[in-house]
Each structure stands twice: as C-alpha cells, then as structure tokens.
Design an enzyme around this catalytic site. Structure first.
Site, PDB file in Angstrom:
ATOM      1  N   THR A   8       1.477  -1.828  16.244  1.00  0.00           N
ATOM      2  CA  THR A   8       2.023  -1.497  17.562  1.00  0.00           C
ATOM      3  C   THR A   8       1.463  -2.428  18.626  1.00  0.00           C
ATOM      4  OG1 THR A   8       2.169   0.814  16.897  1.00  0.00           O
ATOM      5  CG2 THR A   8       2.305   0.367  19.242  1.00  0.00           C
ATOM      6  N   GLU A  45     -10.070   3.509  13.529  1.00  0.00           N
ATOM      7  CA  GLU A  45     -10.658   4.554  12.690  1.00  0.00           C
ATOM      8  C   GLU A  45     -11.480   5.510  13.562  1.00  0.00           C
ATOM      9  OE1 GLU A  45     -13.879   5.335   9.098  1.00  0.00           O
ATOM     10  OE2 GLU A  45     -13.687   3.338   9.954  1.00  0.00           O
ATOM     11  N   ASP A  54     -20.490 -15.703  18.053  1.00  0.00           N
ATOM     12  CA  ASP A  54     -21.670 -15.969  18.884  1.00  0.00           C
ATOM     13  C   ASP A  54     -22.862 -15.064  18.564  1.00  0.00           C
ATOM     14  OD1 ASP A  54     -20.693 -13.591  19.862  1.00  0.00           O
ATOM     15  OD2 ASP A  54     -20.675 -14.195  21.977  1.00  0.00           O
ATOM     16  N   THR A 103       0.841  -1.200   0.000  1.00  0.00           N
ATOM     17  CA  THR A 103       0.000   0.000   0.000  1.00  0.00           C
ATOM     18  C   THR A 103       0.876   1.251   0.000  1.00  0.00           C
ATOM     19  OG1 THR A 103      -0.139   0.228   2.421  1.00  0.00           O
ATOM     20  CG2 THR A 103      -1.753  -1.219   1.343  1.00  0.00           C
ATOM     21  N   GLY A 138      -5.570  -1.386  12.556  1.00  0.00           N
ATOM     22  CA  GLY A 138      -6.159  -0.478  11.580  1.00  0.00           C
ATOM     23  C   GLY A 138      -6.174  -1.062  10.181  1.00  0.00           C
ATOM     24  N   THR A 139      -5.094  -1.763   9.811  1.00  0.00           N
ATOM     25  CA  THR A 139      -5.010  -2.406   8.496  1.00  0.00           C
ATOM     26  C   THR A 139      -6.024  -3.536   8.393  1.00  0.00           C
ATOM     27  OG1 THR A 139      -2.644  -1.876   8.412  1.00  0.00           O
ATOM     28  CG2 THR A 139      -3.440  -3.515   6.857  1.00  0.00           C
ATOM     29  N   VAL A 140      -6.166  -4.306   9.473  1.00  0.00           N
ATOM     30  CA  VAL A 140      -7.168  -5.375   9.507  1.00  0.00           C
ATOM     31  C   VAL A 140      -8.569  -4.773   9.343  1.00  0.00           C
ATOM     32  CG1 VAL A 140      -8.219  -7.199  10.920  1.00  0.00           C
ATOM     33  CG2 VAL A 140      -5.730  -6.904  10.911  1.00  0.00           C
TER      34      VAL A 140
END
Length: 298
Positions: A90, A270, A213, A35, A63-65
C-alpha cells in the site's frame, strides 16, 4: 546468476506483474514462489538458500520486506542470499525512499543488474526491522487501520485514522536511556526509531537517516495540546532549523525505552506491545540491491 522471486500470495493474480515477469523471462531465467500462509517467506528464503540461489527478490509491501529481513538474519551472514525488492504494498515506504522503481519490469531489471550494498538492520527483542519502528500513537494507527481502508485510501488512511483517534489519545510516560549515559523522563505521544527515512504512507520522519551509517535516528513527539498541532507540524517541516520543543531527535547506535504501561510498537508492519525495549543497530547485516542514486546510502 540464479534469481528467485518470492511473491506475496495476495498479489499473485496481478496481471501487470504477470506481464512484467513474462517479459523479463524472455532474456533472464526467473523462478517464482508464492506465499500462502504465515511463515512462508522464511520457509521459501531458507529453501532458496539451500538450493544455492544467490539473489532473492521479495514482491510485496513493507511487511513482506520485514519478513524477508527477519528470515535472512537467521542465516549465517556469510551464507545469506542478496535481497532485492519489488514494491507491491500500500505504502512501500522503504522502497520509495530508497528510489527502487515502482514499475514492475524496472524493479525486476534492477534486482538482476543492480549493485549490492551492505546495509544496517535494527534488532529489538530478537526481532529485526530495516525501515522504521513506530511506537505509541503511530503504532496504534497502523495496527487499527482496517485493511479495506488502507487499500481504499492508500497512505492517507493512516492520516485519517490518526485524526479520528487523536481526540481520545493518552500519552505514554517513560524513560529514555542513551549511550552517553543520558537518561530522560517524560510523556510522549509517539516515537519512531528510524533506520530509513519515512513511514505511514510517505511521512518523512528522519531526513538525515542513512541505512549504512551504524546509527538509528530517534524522533520523539512529546505531549502537546490539539491547539499546538500547527506549531508541531511547522517544527517537523523546518527541521533542522526548528526549536525541537515538541519533536526531539537523537542519532545513536542504540537506545532503550521503558514505559510504565504496555506500549504498542510497530516494526515495519509487525505489531508488538512492550514496557521495555532496547533498539540496537546491526551494522552491514544484509546485502541489498539498490539503485546507484539511492539517497539512503551515505
């Protein structure tokens, strides 16, 4: 099986990752995409999907996930590639609580060989998150902690920034609505809507949360004085055998929170602000590669 690694550009020069990728490629084909700017994770996931890639690995932090999950949720469910995670952030709260290996080659091996599990994500205002949405004080800490401080102190940066800001923090007044028709008003300092279990650099918020769940675990910290902090910490530590005087907990498929003033909310990194939000579980929405001993699976 086609496999593609989408790498956060800030981590592209990591020598240990380069070595792991090189070693992995000795036995398994792996394409890498990096990216460069905002929106690239979504663009690269769409590109992978159109090219028939069945399993996408995202390398980065929470954040990337989060970006990857939001990109996948825009793709028709039957067409969504499987998601795997290589932790490089981090805190890596979600990956850590899911027992995804921190060592790069082990994470790549799991991404290729591991079993998939349909997991829930949570929708809020047409956005999605897979781990935790923090609101109020917790979100403010995350939003205002300088990146350099995060890199220097790791997860401890959140705690340090929190102590500094707690001295001048003003609680938020609001109303909580739940599926059973229950409505409650009050002042909260912070809240967390948890699909996963931990946030803020390893802070365990919802020890009973599972990502399959159909429920979120709401943890809300009501207004308390600085002198009450030891008792609040004890209440958190002794759950479920604590009084829940300051820390309120609910497990529900959806909830609505309405405040009188704009409240900061952080969705897996975010930041947004809002006066009213409805959090709703999207059950079995994403196919995720997880280790067999993943504690987040019920």
């Amino acid at each position: 099986m086609s496999l593609r690694l989408i790498l956060n550009g800030k981590k592209a020069g990591n020598e240990q990752l380069r070595e792991a990728v090189s070693k992995f490629r000795q036995t398994t084909p792996l394409e890498v995409r990096v990216t460069y700017e905002g929106g690239d994770v979504e663009r690269l996931i769409n590109e992978a999907n159109k090219e028939g890639v069945k399993r996408v690995i995202v390398a980065g932090g929470d954040g990337t996930v989060n970006e990857a999950v939001n990109a996948l949720m825009k793709i028709e469910q039957s067409q969504r590639p499987v998601l795997a995670i290589l932790p490089m952030g981090t805190a890596n709260d979600f990956a850590c609580s899911a027992n995804i290996p921190a060592e790069y080659l082990s994470a790549l091996t799991l991404a290729f060989e591991g079993h998939t599990q349909e997991v829930d994500v949570v929708e809020v205002d047409k956005r999605f998150f897979i781990n935790v949405a923090s609101a109020g004080f917790g979100a403010k800490i995350t939003a205002t902690t300088p990146p350099a401080l995060k890199n220097l102190l790791g997860g401890g940066a959140y705690t340090l920034a929190g102590l500094v800001q707690a001295l001048s923090f003003v609680p938020y007044s609001g109303q909580l609505s739940l599926p059973d028709g229950q409505h409650s008003s009050g002042e909260i300092i912070a809240a967390a809507v948890c699909n996963g279990r931990q946030a803020g650099g390893g802070q365990l918020l919802a020890p009973d949360a599972y990502i399959n769940d159909g429920m979120v675990d709401l943890v809300a910290f009501t207004s308390f004085a600085i002198s009450d902090v030891p008792a609040v910490i004890e209440e958190l530590s002794n759950y479920p055998n604590s009084s829940q005087k300051w820390v309120k907990r609910y497990q529900v498929p959806w909830l609505e929170w309405q405040t009188q003033t704009e409240m900061p909310i952080n969705l897996d990194g975010e930041p947004i602000t809002s006066k009213q939000q409805t959090f709703k579980v999207c059950a079995n929405a994403v196919n995720l590669v997880l280790p067999t001993d993943c504690p987040l699976i019920k």
